[in-house]
Design a protein around this motif. Sequence first.
Motif, PDB file in Angstrom:
ATOM      1  N   TRP A 155       0.476   6.468   3.407  1.00 30.32           N
ATOM      2  CA  TRP A 155       1.042   5.353   4.166  1.00 30.32           C
ATOM      3  C   TRP A 155       0.998   5.626   5.670  1.00 30.32           C
ATOM      4  O   TRP A 155       0.647   4.741   6.467  1.00 30.32           O
ATOM      5  CB  TRP A 155       2.481   5.116   3.708  1.00 30.32           C
ATOM      6  CG  TRP A 155       3.260   4.235   4.637  1.00 30.32           C
ATOM      7  CD1 TRP A 155       3.142   2.880   4.773  1.00 30.32           C
ATOM      8  CD2 TRP A 155       4.235   4.658   5.592  1.00 30.32           C
ATOM      9  NE1 TRP A 155       3.992   2.424   5.744  1.00 30.32           N
ATOM     10  CE2 TRP A 155       4.680   3.493   6.274  1.00 30.32           C
ATOM     11  CE3 TRP A 155       4.773   5.895   5.929  1.00 30.32           C
ATOM     12  CZ2 TRP A 155       5.648   3.551   7.280  1.00 30.32           C
ATOM     13  CZ3 TRP A 155       5.738   5.951   6.922  1.00 30.32           C
ATOM     14  CH2 TRP A 155       6.163   4.785   7.585  1.00 30.32           C
ATOM     15  N   ALA A 167       2.085  -0.347   3.878  1.00 32.82           N
ATOM     16  CA  ALA A 167       3.322  -0.020   3.166  1.00 32.82           C
ATOM     17  C   ALA A 167       3.308  -0.592   1.763  1.00 32.82           C
ATOM     18  O   ALA A 167       3.728   0.073   0.800  1.00 32.82           O
ATOM     19  CB  ALA A 167       4.524  -0.555   3.951  1.00 32.82           C
ATOM     20  N   SER A 170       0.967   1.575  -0.475  1.00 33.42           N
ATOM     21  CA  SER A 170       1.459   2.928  -0.737  1.00 33.42           C
ATOM     22  C   SER A 170       2.688   2.910  -1.628  1.00 33.42           C
ATOM     23  O   SER A 170       2.735   3.578  -2.665  1.00 33.42           O
ATOM     24  CB  SER A 170       1.771   3.634   0.584  1.00 33.42           C
ATOM     25  OG  SER A 170       0.620   3.708   1.390  1.00 33.42           O
TER      26      SER A 170
END
Length: 258
Positions: A155, A167, A170
């Motif tokens: 990330w 984000a 991940s």
Amino acid sequence: MSQQALRSAPPLASVDEAPGDVAAPIAAESSPPLAFLLEEVRSPGVVRADIDALIVGLGRPAAPDEPPRERADLLLGLLDRSNPVGDSTGSGGVKVRHAAKEALLAMGYPYALELPPELLEAKGADGREPGLSVGNAVLALGSALYQSAGLGVVWFFLSYLRIPAAAEVSFGTGAVLWLFTLLSLVGHHSRSRDLQSIGSVVLWVAAVLWIIVALPMAVFSYGVALLFVPWHLALWTAISLRPEAESEDAPVKGPPLP
């Protein structure tokens, strides 16, 4: 009616006596003996109903006039791996050998002690102990934690490159990994091969993805990345939590007999 006739009349059945109490001995006597049911299964014209009848007969308690030694010898013969009758499968997916094993154990001491030791071992066909071991549980949870840390690094790297949805990718991947890791653990704890198989697919996909990530990084880091990228933990977890092989005596579905 005279008193003499009343004395000679047969006694009436008591109103408290249930009809089932009278019919029960008749039903018990009408059950074919195991030897007869076994011969039916051995006959050339055997059908699935004959196997079902033998399995049901094995589940019944021994008749009062049935010698325990004779019954135990018959069950031991069915447990012999060289006996093809033991591999016969009923319509419910239960093998005759499995039913014979349960019947011998139900006989208790001393006949249950004659059960072959290899049938007492609680191992699957692949030789592994069934169920969830503490070691595998610790490995799976530790691997998921380490992979979560690795996804945090991913990330950070994607955010540094200003890649959109860094984000979401991940942390979404991490949530899926945890969900299916726990699903696999529950499957092994509850002996559910369906849950084991579903969880195993994601665990193997995670291992392959980490290997794909590790290989190019290893080229640029002179192999150092192979030590830190969690491909090894993901692969080890996928192997350890692979679905259990079915036992030879477990219920299986077989093709219908003619």
